[in-house]
Write a protein that holds these residues in place. Sequence first.
Motif, PDB file in Angstrom:
ATOM      1  N   TRP A 155      65.819  -6.398 135.907  1.00  0.00           N
ATOM      2  CA  TRP A 155      66.632  -7.298 136.732  1.00  0.00           C
ATOM      3  C   TRP A 155      65.869  -7.768 137.965  1.00  0.00           C
ATOM      4  CZ3 TRP A 155      67.775  -6.509 141.838  1.00  0.00           C
ATOM      5  CH2 TRP A 155      67.545  -5.229 142.352  1.00  0.00           C
ATOM      6  N   LEU A 159      74.088 -14.090 141.466  1.00  0.00           N
ATOM      7  CA  LEU A 159      74.372 -14.570 142.827  1.00  0.00           C
ATOM      8  C   LEU A 159      73.163 -15.271 143.432  1.00  0.00           C
ATOM      9  CD1 LEU A 159      76.349 -11.610 144.432  1.00  0.00           C
ATOM     10  CD2 LEU A 159      77.089 -13.990 144.312  1.00  0.00           C
ATOM     11  N   ARG A 160      71.977 -14.674 143.211  1.00  0.00           N
ATOM     12  CA  ARG A 160      70.769 -15.262 143.804  1.00  0.00           C
ATOM     13  C   ARG A 160      70.447 -16.599 143.145  1.00  0.00           C
ATOM     14  NH1 ARG A 160      68.101 -17.646 146.186  1.00  0.00           N
ATOM     15  NH2 ARG A 160      66.265 -17.218 147.486  1.00  0.00           N
ATOM     16  N   GLU A 177      73.250 -13.761 131.809  1.00  0.00           N
ATOM     17  CA  GLU A 177      72.638 -12.816 132.750  1.00  0.00           C
ATOM     18  C   GLU A 177      73.660 -11.733 133.084  1.00  0.00           C
ATOM     19  OE1 GLU A 177      69.548 -12.173 134.301  1.00  0.00           O
ATOM     20  OE2 GLU A 177      70.808 -10.472 134.844  1.00  0.00           O
ATOM     21  N   ALA A 178      73.291 -10.474 132.756  1.00  0.00           N
ATOM     22  CA  ALA A 178      74.264  -9.394 132.884  1.00  0.00           C
ATOM     23  C   ALA A 178      74.370  -8.847 134.310  1.00  0.00           C
ATOM     24  CB  ALA A 178      73.886  -8.264 131.931  1.00  0.00           C
ATOM     25  N   VAL A 179      73.360  -9.070 135.136  1.00  0.00           N
ATOM     26  CA  VAL A 179      73.318  -8.386 136.435  1.00  0.00           C
ATOM     27  C   VAL A 179      73.865  -9.294 137.546  1.00  0.00           C
ATOM     28  CG1 VAL A 179      71.775  -7.362 138.142  1.00  0.00           C
ATOM     29  CG2 VAL A 179      71.428  -6.921 135.709  1.00  0.00           C
ATOM     30  N   PRO A 180      74.947  -8.858 138.204  1.00  0.00           N
ATOM     31  CA  PRO A 180      75.607  -9.727 139.190  1.00  0.00           C
ATOM     32  C   PRO A 180      74.684 -10.232 140.306  1.00  0.00           C
ATOM     33  CG  PRO A 180      76.990  -7.826 138.697  1.00  0.00           C
ATOM     34  CD  PRO A 180      75.689  -7.613 137.990  1.00  0.00           C
ATOM     35  N   VAL A 181      73.815  -9.370 140.831  1.00  0.00           N
ATOM     36  CA  VAL A 181      73.015  -9.795 141.985  1.00  0.00           C
ATOM     37  C   VAL A 181      72.027 -10.901 141.584  1.00  0.00           C
ATOM     38  CG1 VAL A 181      71.103  -8.128 141.831  1.00  0.00           C
ATOM     39  CG2 VAL A 181      71.867  -8.945 144.058  1.00  0.00           C
ATOM     40  N   TYR A 206      65.385 -11.475 139.312  1.00  0.00           N
ATOM     41  CA  TYR A 206      65.794 -11.856 140.662  1.00  0.00           C
ATOM     42  C   TYR A 206      64.658 -12.626 141.346  1.00  0.00           C
ATOM     43  CZ  TYR A 206      67.521 -11.421 145.467  1.00  0.00           C
ATOM     44  OH  TYR A 206      67.952 -11.703 146.747  1.00  0.00           O
TER      45      TYR A 206
END
Lengths: 292, 225
Positions: free
Chosen positions: B163, B210-211, B203-207, B167
């Motif tokens: 992740w 958000l980015r 995309e599984a990862v929230p952060v 990011y």
Amino acid sequence: MATSNSLSGIVRAMAGTIDPDAGISAAGEPITEAEALQRLRQSEDHSQQYYAAWWLGRNRSRHPEALPLLLAALHQRRPRDPGAGVEENAIARNAARALGKLGDAGAIPELLAALDDGDDGLREAAARSLGELQATEAVAVLLRRLASGPAGAGAPRLASPRLQEPCEAMLEALGAIGIAEPGVITLIEAFTAHDRPLIRSAACRALLQLSGEARWADPLVQLLDHPQLQVRRAALMDLGAVGWRPALEPICHTLAENSLKLIALRGLVEQGAHHDATIQAGAVLSAMDSLL
Amino acid sequence: MRSVESDPIGERIEAVRQADSAQTLLAATAVLATSDHGNSISGEAIACLVEVLGFNCPGAAVVAVNGLIRLGPMAVEPILESLDPRNYGARAWAVRALAGIGDIHGLDLLEEALGSDIGPSVRRAAARGLGQLRLDALEDSQRQAVQGRCLQALVAACADGEWVVRYAVAVGLEGIGLADVNSDHLRPASRLALLGLSQPDAEAVPVVRLRAALALRRLDGLPSA
């Protein structure tokens, strides 16, 4: 990484289900879910079973056979094999870890039984997984195992760095499960005075999760200045797990790897909205950008 | 500063090499890294800062990276020569320094690092670096060719398994999209890749989502809050 650029890797990642890296075995060969299930099913090659159990957890397999095969693996007992570099009950411990990641409540009864196993490494893995599954059924057993407090459950073993109980994992599980009853709080509070900073950190993390009271964050922030790197790392992970946004600045300034700070800050973004924080997610994202 | 400036560089290098604790190493590296070298910066001082990247001491490494970034393009060659295939911690810091300097001579390495380095910390630093190369001195056609390469590497890395790399890819894509003033294809291609990273079904990862969403708002010139 070898598959990062391959089309299948991209498609799988775009589907959001499976990490492209995750199919690569130690030897660098990608394996499929069917292959992983087959490796766990056979019983001649233990290293294949060990890897397969890990693989099914890492990929959060939803195959109907994954749960029963992992539950069977949870019962495998095998002494440590120093020559092979394999830990005691390695397959059972990996199965316990994987069961937490599958997210299937059907694993809870057997993980609960594993909390009373004679192998504390297995108890540790089971406790963490029960925390991940937020298994409220586990609270009573965890309280019983920790009831003797820092001087009992938290006493060091002879000739071993480990404690009588895997306190860190058990305290973290209580925090993750989220039952904030007075009996739980009182027991965890006793461990905030433990000799070892890692245990204090785990206790404060759990109390902060359960109560949201800032007084439990202060000791964690102070541990970010601890002389030992290992302790600073643990405090980072604990503040991240809670998502305590007021710790943004201390997290950025502690002396530790950027990789760990980024994990902690991810927690502040994703978990932090639960707390009444004046620090916005945007400020955390900007801090993360500068750590890349 | 005056008292520090009276120390010759050689003594400061020696202080770094003699440091026997994380604290003294950090302090000595800070003095060397913030020295006002003027025109007399020695290869030895650069080499010493590069060496600190391999000491497994995060505090000192941060300071050394900042010092190398301050030195700019003249530090690029020594960094490239020092890359250690066996120490990915050191490689991550080195790639971070190259990313911060933004010199075009780091391009090959950043591309290769993002595509195939085994260390996620190396790949993430490379992704960020590919979005912030300083290309003002290049002619338009050359600049767009370089940006096209950066974009291609970043788009491929949207499928990275870690992740934190994805990011950093979002940050890199934002950089490419914002730097592209005249081109008619770089920004749309960046947007498309960022759209993928911003969607829950991709995309599984929230952060990361958000980015990526923040990057899209910035590319569209909207307020970022």
